[in-house]
Scaffold this motif. Sequence first.
Motif, PDB file in Angstrom:
ATOM      1  N   PRO A  78       7.797   2.543 -44.621  1.00  0.00           N
ATOM      2  CA  PRO A  78       7.143   2.395 -43.147  1.00  0.00           C
ATOM      3  C   PRO A  78       6.043   1.418 -43.203  1.00  0.00           C
ATOM      4  O   PRO A  78       5.909   0.840 -41.964  1.00  0.00           O
ATOM      5  CB  PRO A  78       6.727   3.807 -43.130  1.00  0.00           C
ATOM      6  N   ARG A 129      13.948   1.035 -38.565  1.00  0.00           N
ATOM      7  CA  ARG A 129      12.966   2.392 -39.164  1.00  0.00           C
ATOM      8  C   ARG A 129      11.554   1.837 -39.549  1.00  0.00           C
ATOM      9  O   ARG A 129      10.970   2.710 -40.030  1.00  0.00           O
ATOM     10  CB  ARG A 129      13.897   3.087 -40.384  1.00  0.00           C
ATOM     11  N   THR A 130      11.385   0.660 -39.860  1.00  0.00           N
ATOM     12  CA  THR A 130      10.421   0.087 -40.264  1.00  0.00           C
ATOM     13  C   THR A 130       9.602  -0.607 -39.121  1.00  0.00           C
ATOM     14  O   THR A 130       9.900  -1.581 -38.651  1.00  0.00           O
ATOM     15  CB  THR A 130      10.621  -1.049 -41.260  1.00  0.00           C
ATOM     16  N   GLU A 131       8.456   0.121 -38.769  1.00  0.00           N
ATOM     17  CA  GLU A 131       7.745  -0.256 -37.611  1.00  0.00           C
ATOM     18  C   GLU A 131       6.985  -1.564 -37.449  1.00  0.00           C
ATOM     19  O   GLU A 131       7.147  -2.098 -36.575  1.00  0.00           O
ATOM     20  CB  GLU A 131       6.683   1.002 -37.547  1.00  0.00           C
ATOM     21  N   ASN A 132       6.308  -1.724 -38.556  1.00  0.00           N
ATOM     22  CA  ASN A 132       5.910  -3.158 -38.616  1.00  0.00           C
ATOM     23  C   ASN A 132       6.781  -4.186 -38.459  1.00  0.00           C
ATOM     24  O   ASN A 132       6.220  -5.274 -37.798  1.00  0.00           O
ATOM     25  CB  ASN A 132       5.322  -3.435 -40.144  1.00  0.00           C
TER      26      ASN A 132
END
Length: 265
Positions: A66, A92-95
């Motif tokens: 994450p 799925r990886t916010e950044n």
Amino acid sequence: MANCLSMLPNLESLSIMLKPLIRLPDQRSRQRSPPLLRAILPALIYFHFIGNSEYLEDLVSRIDAPLLVSLNLQFFDQPIIGIPQLSHFFSRTENLGLLTRAFLNFNCQPCIFFRPTGDEMIGYRHSIWLSWCELTNQQLSFMVQICNQLSPILFKLKAFSIYANSGEQWLQDGTDPAEWLGLFRPFTAVETLYVSKDLGPHVAPALEDLSRDPAMAVLPELRQVQFESSQEISVNQFVTARELSGFGHPLTMEYDKNFIWFEVI
């Protein structure tokens, strides 16, 4: 691999470098295996991978990171079968959703690079870099496939730069305007398009083709096109069609032979 990584909750940097001949077990035998839980890597910031796309697809389907901000992927192969798990991993990886600019370089090792407007985030350059080691004579069609599979990170991009040099054989053989439109199609939020000198004569006819169908949903937010050229490249029909199409954005054309690629993006 994913099970081992799950036991490293403080892992911040991960590098995996494989030999070109490493392959996964037969797909059918893996499907018979019991499903594995996805490992969460809560501290991972940097991930560097060199190997084949099949191995990476299997790995990223089993991990979440994450806080990841920097991803450097180098492939031995051309993932003709697709990279859907990598695309899901991005989503799925916010950044990684903060990336706003893309740079695509067509050369003997084609690569596509993404970064945000800002430069730094918690000590690492905030970016995604994907490159392929194998030479391909169908680079444009190949990158069309790749970009269409990366739509989870492309739809927010505001600037797109494309570069190639005249020595590339596939450019000398000529390109299909329809393929350029296929390349641009996933970039639905791009406002600025930068085109290198040797690609101008190939991209301009594609933009002119859009004038024949102004309703075509390609680069709908485009507001500026900048060609690396000291001379004007004719895209008058495209500009006129956009003005009449009701997209609502004035379109400007610029010609500059001196801009530096890694600065403009």
